[in-house]
Every structure is written in structure tokens, then in C-alpha cells.
Design an enzyme around this catalytic site. Structure first.
Site, mmCIF file in Angstrom:
data_model
loop_
_atom_site.group_PDB
_atom_site.id
_atom_site.type_symbol
_atom_site.label_atom_id
_atom_site.label_comp_id
_atom_site.label_asym_id
_atom_site.label_seq_id
_atom_site.Cartn_x
_atom_site.Cartn_y
_atom_site.Cartn_z
ATOM 1 N N HIS A 50 -10.208 29.932 -11.885
ATOM 2 C CA HIS A 50 -10.254 28.515 -11.501
ATOM 3 C C HIS A 50 -11.580 28.186 -10.812
ATOM 4 C CE1 HIS A 50 -6.236 27.422 -12.621
ATOM 5 N NE2 HIS A 50 -5.633 28.233 -11.752
ATOM 6 N N ASP A 52 -0.192 24.851 -14.024
ATOM 7 C CA ASP A 52 -1.506 24.461 -14.547
ATOM 8 C C ASP A 52 -1.380 23.885 -15.951
ATOM 9 O OD1 ASP A 52 -2.623 25.471 -12.222
ATOM 10 O OD2 ASP A 52 -2.944 27.460 -13.086
ATOM 11 N N HIS A 90 -6.876 35.299 -11.521
ATOM 12 C CA HIS A 90 -6.435 33.943 -11.864
ATOM 13 C C HIS A 90 -7.173 32.907 -11.008
ATOM 14 C CE1 HIS A 90 -3.243 31.049 -13.264
ATOM 15 N NE2 HIS A 90 -3.649 30.415 -12.169
ATOM 16 N N GLU A 91 -7.179 33.100 -9.692
ATOM 17 C CA GLU A 91 -7.823 32.131 -8.798
ATOM 18 C C GLU A 91 -9.339 32.123 -8.971
ATOM 19 O OE1 GLU A 91 -6.090 29.991 -7.379
ATOM 20 O OE2 GLU A 91 -4.136 30.956 -7.680
ATOM 21 N N GLY A 148 2.411 5.553 4.653
ATOM 22 C CA GLY A 148 1.627 6.220 5.679
ATOM 23 C C GLY A 148 0.253 5.644 5.917
ATOM 24 N N THR A 149 -0.062 4.484 5.350
ATOM 25 C CA THR A 149 -1.413 3.931 5.500
ATOM 26 C C THR A 149 -1.549 2.993 6.697
ATOM 27 O OG1 THR A 149 -0.786 2.249 3.862
ATOM 28 C CG2 THR A 149 -2.052 4.147 3.074
ATOM 29 N N GLY A 150 -0.462 2.742 7.416
ATOM 30 C CA GLY A 150 -0.561 1.950 8.641
ATOM 31 C C GLY A 150 -0.170 0.502 8.495
ATOM 32 N N GLY A 155 0.822 -1.205 0.000
ATOM 33 C CA GLY A 155 0.000 0.000 0.000
ATOM 34 C C GLY A 155 0.850 1.246 0.000
ATOM 35 N N PRO A 156 0.233 2.389 -0.184
ATOM 36 C CA PRO A 156 0.964 3.657 -0.215
ATOM 37 C C PRO A 156 1.633 3.947 1.124
ATOM 38 C CG PRO A 156 -1.289 3.906 -1.043
ATOM 39 C CD PRO A 156 -1.208 2.563 -0.406
#
Length: 647
Positions: free
Chosen positions: A445, A518, A441-442, A221-223, A218-219
Site C-alpha cells: 500500500h 480493499d 501487504h502494508e 458533529g460540526t457544531g 451539515g454533517p
């Protein structure tokens, strides 16, 4: 009683002797200094200056002319002639002068009847000691010092350099399954391991064989490590934990020796669990590369494979658990049945899982009554368990910095934004022109995200600089984890990314460098649609690129001709042109709404997604436009109903 007392005394004496020996063994530099002082004392005692004249009188250094005068006046009774010095004894003193090439000296001594003889100023024994013994001892002391340092680092003596006894110790963790949240399916997979370790006869009676090895994938930090410790805690068995990189040292054969020691210790305390973290460090696929491989790593892997084959799970139940986030590079022999029989996916948590994880980490933190865990769980879509733990801790630090009595909802939201967008930098000075560009700009988005079907909804828009380079940001969070994306959702994501550049083109009549990231992300999405997802007529259903490694930023393998590459590039360019034109058209239609958003941003610096949607809704109502703010959930329900009617 006396015998016991004597035995104890003997043991204590033995321990004292061992301690004394250990002192000299562990402190070779001090040993060398003591030896050097003793050698100097011996050298002084054996020096040619001592005892030459057989007198204990004072030694005076005089000139050669004065020495001759003493001879002429018969004040010297005995003379010793050396290579560089001449010594004479008389009147209870020893006179020393530097020798001068004087052929008349012996004539004068003969005429005066003074006995004389030659002496060797250099001691042959000391010459040998200083020329041979001391250099060898210095080399030996340095070697012992380096060996002692290596012993401390590898946890064994010279003959036991590969020992794992000091590298890993058994423990019985107090972690339980209740302390692990967000990975319910993974917990169910390992439940039978706990049951087997507690009640092995139930399975042996049926002839069942428990898996020897369980691979947690698993990725980061998933425990995965926490889950392995929870298995040992629930089963109440010894837990041996070691990182795979600890097996590898500079000495050939150390890794294999440590694997043997590790399993030997685990068998002695069976039933037990051996946990190897980051097993890909030694478990990489063995290849016949012309450049050669790592023989030490391969020997370690071979030893691990043979150890997993060598123990009988019925007689000495040792369960081997391992964790990795790179399962695709592991050796096939490691994954075959009989070794790591079972692979358990420990994935990032869903909405309910995130809520459970947050509750666990919030137990020991004092929170205010206004905490809304559901909102935090929605904002943290895509974060792993370790990220959520960091969010809670960061919120507590923020509250402590402001001397609050409890952690508030605002602290939690700020901690989430720090994890996603970076540290807020209000002190960074932005000139009015750049601030205006960032605001439009924001807002571009945000507008495109709200009026485009399939786009992630806006949570917050800010023109406060964050992180290393962001002068503003728009936070878009999906309602839930998405494992599949449809074509219109990918196009919507491209449109949202182009919204900032489109707003600059409409309102500033110029473009800036702010859209560089972006444009990069939009280009990558369109390329992936063509080369990996089969969503274009350019390549049809043919896959041009293969993505390696699902959990880490893996390597992309490209397999297509230059002619195809040119076609892909041209298709991406045309698609970007098409989408930016569509985005500019939408922004032009909603210009008043964006102006209202910018005014709110100038006033408050940060506006929420609710404010954005309210501004857009008010504009659409005043302009008599058909609202585009359609709930994704409503559309999904309508699609489901249509599908039912068709059936």
C-alpha cells in the site's frame, strides 16, 4: 402587620394541605396500603366473631364431643349454630367447635332448656366490600400509579399531558461566537440575526423583514447546536432548546399541543430564539403512501407550520432555528419563504478551521512545548469539530494514564490514530507467518501511494493490530480537504487499495483474506466512476445510480436494466484486472525498496511517511531510476503556469 402575618399563615396552611394532598396523589401504592390496613381493622371490628355471644370471655376451640358433654352437664347456657361452627357460652367462656351433622343436638338442647339460635358466619357488608369495593380500588390505584408515571415523563397533568413547560426551559447561554471556530461563513450568515435582535429598529425603519427561520444543515458533529447557542449568547436573549423527537408521544395530539406551548412560552419572553434539534424527526416530507403515514407526526408538523405563520416578527420577534443532517427529506412547506427562509451550511472545517478548533479545545489542557498544532491539523483531515474535541480529550487521558505532567505531541498523534484506525492492541498474538504477510501487504500500500500520481501521501505504516480486525494499517492523509476528485486521482486510489494484494502476489506467491475490504472499496469506486460520474464509455454520460443524502450514509437508487448491469460488472472486472497487473508490475520493479521497508517494520513495528519516502528515494538513486516522488503542489503549480501560457 397582623393581616400580613395571618395571610402568611393561611398560605403556609394551604401549602401544607397541598403537600399532604400531593403526597397521596403521588404515592398511590402507599395510599392503597393505608386503605387496606383500615379495611382489615374494620373487618375485624365487624367480624361475626365479635359480640355474637355478648361476652368478653376467652374463646376456646374444643372438640364436638366435648361440646356435647358440656351441654349434658349444663355448663353451657346459650348456643349459636352456624353453617360450619357451633358456639356456646358458659362459665365466662365462649366454646367453639366444628359443627357435625347431628339431628339429636336440638333435641338435647330442648331437653336441657338451653336457648339456641342460628347465626350467619359471613357479614354481607364485608362480602360486598371485598367482592366489589376493594377490586375497584385496586384497579383505580394501579391506574393512578401509571398516570402519575406518565405525568412525570410528559411534564403535565392528565389534562395537560402535552405541556412543554417541563420539557424545555428558557436560558441565556454564555456561549459566544469566539467559542465557535471552523465555520466562519456560517457565523457571518447568522450575524445579522444577532444584530436584528439587538437593534430591530434599524431594520424596521428600512422596511426589512428578518428571516423567521434559519435551518442549519451539515454533517454530525460540526457544531450546529453550538452555533445556535452562540447566536442566543451574543444577542443576550432567552434560548428555548428542544429535540424534535420530544414532541412525539403515544397520545394523539400531544405533539401539536407541545408545539403550541413552546411558541406561547417563547412569545411571552420575546425577543427569543427557539431551537429545534434534529427537526427531520417531525419535518419529513408528507407523502400519500398507500401504506399510510404517521398522523401524529403530521399533526405536529402542521402545527409547527401554522405557528411559524402565526406570529408577527415585528411585534413578537421569535427566531426559529433548527438543525438537521438530512435536509433532502424535509417537507417543502417547511422550507418555503416565510418559514425557514435561510439555510446555512455548517460543514466540516478546513485546515485553518481545524487549527482554530484545536486551539479552543486545548485552552484548558496542559500541553508540552513540543506540540505542533499544524501537524495535528494535517493529520485530522476530514474530522469534524466533535471529533477534534475527542482527540484532545483522548490525548489528555493518555497522558494522565502514564502520569505525565503535560500532554506531548506523541499523545496527540496516538489520539488521532485511535480516532481513525482504532485502539492499538499490542497484546494480540500474531504468528510469524501472518506477521510477514501483513508487513508485505502494508508496504505494498505504502509504495503504490508514494509512486502514483494523485494518491494520498503516506503518514505512517504499522504492523501493530488496531481496532476489531485490522492486523496492520497504512495511514494516508491528504494535505487538505478535497471536494472534487479527478479521474486519475480515483484510479490512483484504486491502485493504492490493490497495492496490498499485489505485494502478496509478488512476495508470498499466494493471496490471503486480508485484502477483502480493499477489494470492496476498489470495486465501489470503479462502479461509481461508471454509474455516477460518467467516466466510462460503458454508460457514457448517463447516470445509472443516484446518491441520496450528502451528510449521512444515504440510499443509492439504481435505475438501469439487467443488460446494463452485466456490462457494468464486466467493465469493473476488466478494470480491476488491468489495475492489479499495473500494480504488480510496479511492485516487482521496486522489490528491494519494499524489502527495506519490511526490515524496518520488523525492527520498529511502525515507520513514518518520511522513512518510507527516504527508502524509496535511496533505491531509485542506487538503481538509476527516474524518481516518481514528485510533489503534488509542484505539479499543480506547473499545470497553472501552462494554463496561463495557453490563455
Amino acid at each position: 402587620m397582623n393581616n400580613n402575618f395571618n395571610n402568611k399563615n393561611n398560605q403556609n396552611n394551604g401549602q401544607n394541605n397541598n403537600n399532604n394532598n400531593n403526597f397521596f396523589n403521588q404515592n398511590p401504592i402507599i395510599t392503597f396500603l393505608i386503605f387496606a390496613v383500615l379495611m382489615i381493622a374494620i373487618f375485624r371490628a365487624m367480624s361475626p366473631d365479635s359480640g355474637i355471644m355478648g361476652s368478653s370471655g376467652a374463646n376456646r376451640q374444643i372438640a364436638y364431643s366435648e361440646f356435647k358433654s358440656l351441654i349434658e352437664n349444663k355448663q353451657i347456657s346459650k348456643v349459636m349454630i352456624g353453617q360450619t361452627q357451633i358456639k356456646g357460652e358458659g362459665n365466662g367462656e365462649v366454646y367453639t367447635a366444628n359443627r357435625v351433622q347431628d339431628p339429636n343436638l336440638t333435641v338435647m338442647l330442648d331437653s336441657q332448656g338451653i336457648p339456641y339460635s342460628a347465626y350467619n358466619e359471613r357479614n354481607p357488608l364485608m362480602d360486598m366490600i371485598f367482592s366489589w369495593v376493594i377490586p375497584i380500588f385496586i384497579f383505580f390505584a394501579i391506574w393512578m400509579f401509571l398516570v402519575s408515571r406518565m405525568q412525570k415523563s410528559v411534564g403535565g397533568g392528565i389534562l395537560g399531558v402535552g405541556s412543554s413547560k417541563k420539557l424545555v426551559n428558557s436560558e441565556k447561554p454564555n456561549v459566544k461566537f469566539d467559542d465557535v471556530a471552523g465555520v466562519e461563513e456560517a457565523k457571518e450568515e447568522v450575524q445579522e440575526i444577532v444584530d436584528y435582535l439587538k437593534n430591530p429598529e434599524k431594520y424596521l425603519r428600512l422596511g426589512a423583514k428578518i428571516p423567521k427561520g434559519i435551518l442549519l444543515v451539515g454533517p454530525p458533529g460540526t457544531g450546529k447546536t453550538l452555533l445556535a447557542r452562540a447566536v442566543a449568547g451574543e444577542a443576550d436573549v432567552p434560548f428555548f432548546s428542544i429535540s424534535a423527537s420530544s414532541f412525539i408521544e403515544m397520545f394523539v395530539g400531544v405533539g401539536a399541543s407541545r408545539v403550541r406551548d413552546l411558541f406561547e412560552n417563547a412569545k411571552k419572553e420575546a425577543p427569543s430564539i427557539v431551537f429545534i434539534d434534529e427537526i427531520d424527526a417531525i419535518g419529513k416530507s408528507r407523502s400519500s403512501s398507500p401504506m399510510g403515514g404517521n398522523d401524529e407526526r403530521e399533526q405536529t408538523l402542521n402545527q409547527l407550520l401554522s405557528e411559524m405563520d402565526g406570529f408577527d416578527a415585528d411585534k413578537s420577534p421569535v427566531i426559529v432555528m433548527a438543525a438537521t443532517n438530512r435536509p433532502e427529506i424535509l417537507d417543502a412547506a417547511l422550507l418555503r419563504p416565510g418559514r425557514f427562509d435561510r439555510q446555512v451550511l455548517v460543514d466540516k472545517p478546513d485546515f485553518k478551521g481545524r487549527m482554530d478548533i484545536l486551539k479552543i479545545h486545548m485552552k484548558d489542557v496542559k500541553f508540552a512545548d513540543d506540540i505542533d498544532i499544524e501537524e495535528i491539523a494535517r493529520l485530522t483531515t476530514g474530522l469534524a469539530g466533535a471529533d477534534l474535541e475527542n482527540v484532545v480529550n483522548e490525548a489528555a487521558l493518555l497522558a494522565g494514564r502514564e502520569s505525565k505532567k503535560a500532554v506531548t505531541q506523541a499523545d496527540m498523534v496516538e489520539a488521532v490514530e485511535r480516532s481513525i484506525a482504532g485502539l492499538e492492541k499490542k497484546s494480540r498474538r500474531v504468528n510469524p507467518k501472518e506477521k510477514r504477510i501483513v508487513a508485505y501487504h502494508e508496504c505494498g500500500h505504502a509504495l503504490i501511494a508514494e509512486v502514483t500520481k494523485g494518491a494520498k501521501k503516506v503518514t505512517k505504516v504499522s504492523i501493530i493490530p488496531r481496532g476489531l480486525a485490522a492486523l496492520g494499517y497504512t495511514l494516508n492523509t491528504p494535505e487538505e480537504n478535497k471536494f472534487l476528485m479527478q479521474k486519475h486521482e480515483l484510479i490512483a486510489e484504486v491502485d493504492v487499495l490493490l497495492g496490498g494484494r499485489g505485494a502478496e502476489m509478488v512476495f508470498m506467491e499466494d493471496i490471503s483474506t486480508g485484502a477483502s475490504n480493499d477489494l470492496e472499496r476498489a470495486t465501489d469506486i470503479l462502479k461509481a466512476m461508471i454509474s455516477m460520474y460518467g467516466m466510462s464509455d460503458i454508460a457514457g454520460l448517463m447516470v445509472l445510480e443516484k446518491q441520496r443524502n450528502n451528510f449521512l450514509a444515504g440510499q443509492t437508487i439504481k435505475d438501469y436494466s439487467e443488460d446494463m448491469a452485466q456490462k457494468v460488472d464486466e467493465a469493473v472486472r476488466l478494470k480491476l484486472k488491468e489495475r492489479i497487473d499495473e500494480v504488480v508490475k510496479t511492485i516487482t520493479e521496486y522489490k528491494p525498496a519494499i524489502e527495506s521497508m519490511v526490515a524496518a517494520l520488523y525492527k520498529e513495528e511502525t515507520i513514518t511517511g518520511e522513512q518510507v519516502r527516504e527508502i524509496i528515494a535511496n533505491f531509485e538513486k542506487e538503481a538509476g531510476l527516474q524518481s516518481r516522488l514528485v510533489s503534488e503542489t509542484t505539479e499543480e503549480n506547473e499545470d497553472i503556469e501552462k494554463a496561463k501560457h495557453k490563455v
